[in-house]
Design a protein around this motif. Structure first.
Motif, PDB file in Angstrom:
ATOM      1  N   THR A  35     -14.939 -18.512  21.016  1.00 30.32           N
ATOM      2  CA  THR A  35     -14.937 -18.466  19.552  1.00 30.32           C
ATOM      3  C   THR A  35     -14.796 -19.887  19.031  1.00 30.32           C
ATOM      4  O   THR A  35     -13.806 -20.568  19.327  1.00 30.32           O
ATOM      5  CB  THR A  35     -13.789 -17.584  19.031  1.00 30.32           C
ATOM      6  OG1 THR A  35     -14.087 -16.213  19.327  1.00 30.32           O
ATOM      7  CG2 THR A  35     -13.615 -17.724  17.529  1.00 30.32           C
ATOM      8  N   THR A  70     -23.097 -14.195  16.567  1.00 29.47           N
ATOM      9  CA  THR A  70     -22.900 -13.027  17.429  1.00 29.47           C
ATOM     10  C   THR A  70     -24.150 -12.787  18.268  1.00 29.47           C
ATOM     11  O   THR A  70     -25.159 -13.494  18.132  1.00 29.47           O
ATOM     12  CB  THR A  70     -22.593 -11.785  16.586  1.00 29.47           C
ATOM     13  OG1 THR A  70     -23.625 -11.603  15.606  1.00 29.47           O
ATOM     14  CG2 THR A  70     -21.269 -11.938  15.855  1.00 29.47           C
ATOM     15  N   ASP A 122     -16.420 -14.676  19.500  1.00 31.59           N
ATOM     16  CA  ASP A 122     -16.099 -13.893  20.691  1.00 31.59           C
ATOM     17  C   ASP A 122     -14.704 -13.289  20.530  1.00 31.59           C
ATOM     18  O   ASP A 122     -13.891 -13.326  21.437  1.00 31.59           O
ATOM     19  CB  ASP A 122     -16.162 -14.766  21.947  1.00 31.59           C
ATOM     20  CG  ASP A 122     -15.983 -13.934  23.224  1.00 31.59           C
ATOM     21  OD1 ASP A 122     -16.533 -12.823  23.292  1.00 31.59           O
ATOM     22  OD2 ASP A 122     -15.277 -14.405  24.138  1.00 31.59           O
ATOM     23  N   GLY A 123     -14.433 -12.778  19.319  1.00 33.52           N
ATOM     24  CA  GLY A 123     -13.139 -12.183  19.025  1.00 33.52           C
ATOM     25  C   GLY A 123     -12.164 -13.193  18.454  1.00 33.52           C
ATOM     26  O   GLY A 123     -12.171 -14.365  18.831  1.00 33.52           O
ATOM     27  N   ASP A 176     -10.306 -11.344  23.561  1.00 37.69           N
ATOM     28  CA  ASP A 176     -11.693 -11.752  23.363  1.00 37.69           C
ATOM     29  C   ASP A 176     -12.496 -10.504  22.984  1.00 37.69           C
ATOM     30  O   ASP A 176     -11.947  -9.405  22.894  1.00 37.69           O
ATOM     31  CB  ASP A 176     -12.263 -12.455  24.600  1.00 37.69           C
ATOM     32  CG  ASP A 176     -12.094 -11.641  25.873  1.00 37.69           C
ATOM     33  OD1 ASP A 176     -11.991 -10.396  25.775  1.00 37.69           O
ATOM     34  OD2 ASP A 176     -12.076 -12.237  26.964  1.00 37.69           O
ATOM     35  N   TYR A 177     -13.795 -10.660  22.746  1.00 36.45           N
ATOM     36  CA  TYR A 177     -14.563  -9.532  22.215  1.00 36.45           C
ATOM     37  C   TYR A 177     -14.591  -8.315  23.144  1.00 36.45           C
ATOM     38  O   TYR A 177     -14.411  -7.187  22.669  1.00 36.45           O
ATOM     39  CB  TYR A 177     -15.991  -9.961  21.863  1.00 36.45           C
ATOM     40  CG  TYR A 177     -16.794  -8.806  21.299  1.00 36.45           C
ATOM     41  CD1 TYR A 177     -16.561  -8.358  19.999  1.00 36.45           C
ATOM     42  CD2 TYR A 177     -17.735  -8.140  22.082  1.00 36.45           C
ATOM     43  CE1 TYR A 177     -17.268  -7.273  19.489  1.00 36.45           C
ATOM     44  CE2 TYR A 177     -18.441  -7.062  21.583  1.00 36.45           C
ATOM     45  CZ  TYR A 177     -18.196  -6.636  20.282  1.00 36.45           C
ATOM     46  OH  TYR A 177     -18.878  -5.553  19.782  1.00 36.45           O
ATOM     47  N   ASP A 180     -11.299  -6.721  22.531  1.00 36.32           N
ATOM     48  CA  ASP A 180     -11.163  -6.296  21.136  1.00 36.32           C
ATOM     49  C   ASP A 180     -11.954  -5.015  20.871  1.00 36.32           C
ATOM     50  O   ASP A 180     -11.495  -4.113  20.166  1.00 36.32           O
ATOM     51  CB  ASP A 180     -11.646  -7.432  20.221  1.00 36.32           C
ATOM     52  CG  ASP A 180     -11.334  -7.179  18.758  1.00 36.32           C
ATOM     53  OD1 ASP A 180     -10.384  -6.435  18.478  1.00 36.32           O
ATOM     54  OD2 ASP A 180     -12.034  -7.730  17.901  1.00 36.32           O
ATOM     55  N   SER A 181     -13.141  -4.924  21.435  1.00 38.57           N
ATOM     56  CA  SER A 181     -14.003  -3.769  21.184  1.00 38.57           C
ATOM     57  C   SER A 181     -13.523  -2.509  21.889  1.00 38.57           C
ATOM     58  O   SER A 181     -13.924  -1.400  21.531  1.00 38.57           O
ATOM     59  CB  SER A 181     -15.443  -4.085  21.613  1.00 38.57           C
ATOM     60  OG  SER A 181     -15.498  -4.394  23.000  1.00 38.57           O
TER      61      SER A 181
END
Length: 237
Positions: A35, A70, A122-123, A176-177, A180-181
């Protein structure tokens, strides 16, 4: 095991490059893992109408993401003629967070606008924006002090932010993503360098959480913010 292979309490690599742009009174590029956010601070000899004549200063923020920050292209918000709800919510958060560390009387009747532009996401973009935004603000205020435009330092305490959550049933620091997802619980902790809380955003994304888990996440956040504040001080020394 975290997707990145990090320990549960391990931050992503953090770097802060100051003076990244030529014209802004304060600027930095902050990288928290993948990020990356460009933060700039602009000083203006005016304040919003609602505090004009009060002798108080004002710190505000704007936030945006580049179309290819993104993995798929996002349409520019300018093309649609308005900001999205997420953008408005995040930039208000950044402004509130930064103002919490400022003595607005000492700042005097002037405004500093901190722009946070996400180059790569990336989050944790809001956390990186707050942390880098404080560095840009610190550099801008240093110029005011050097010029003699303010008598005493208006920055009371550093401000930084980090995400924490529950991933695969475990409390983790600095999501990180991929985490997070998939996180069951996701939170953002905004704190001062002295360990005081400014704002906490916590939500159940797939599972609820209890007081003991909240305390664990707060402990992780304190550790992470401590590391971020040390990076801020090293960058502005």
């Amino acid at each position: 095991m975290r997707p990145s292979g990090r320990e549960l309490s391990e931050m992503r690599p953090v770097s802060i490059e100051t003076g990244f742009t030529k014209h802004a009174e304060g600027s930095c590029l902050i990288k928290m893992g993948d990020t990356h956010v460009l933060c700039t601070a602009t000083i203006e000899d005016r304040v919003p109408p609602f505090i004009k004549g009060s002798g108080l200063g004002w710190v505000t923020a704007e936030y945006g993401m580049l179309p290819r920050a993104t993995n798929t292209r996002m349409r520019r918000e300018a093309a649609s003629g308005k900001q999205g709800g997420r953008t408005v919510e995040i930039q208000r958060l950044i402004g509130r967070a930064l103002r919490a560390g400022v003595d607005r009387v000492a700042l005097g009747e002037r405004q500093i606008t901190v722009d946070c532009d996400v180059i790569q996401a990336d989050g944790g973009t809001r956390c990186a924006s707050i942390t880098g935004g404080w560095v840009a603000l610190r550099l801008a205020v240093n110029k005011l002090m050097k010029a003699g435009d303010v008598i005493s330092d208006p920055l009371i305490d550093p401000v930084a932010a980090v995400s924490c959550g529950i991933y695969a049933g475990q409390p983790v620091l600095d999501l990180d993503y991929p985490e997070d997802s998939e996180a069951g619980v996701d939170g953002n902790f905004i704190m001062t360098g002295s360990g005081k809380l400014i704002e906490v955003q916590m939500s159940a994304e797939g599972s609820v959480f209890n007081r003991a888990q909240l305390d664990q996440l707060l402990g992780l956040a304190e550790k992470g913010v401590g590391e971020l504040v040390a990076a801020q001080k090293a960058a502005t020394a």
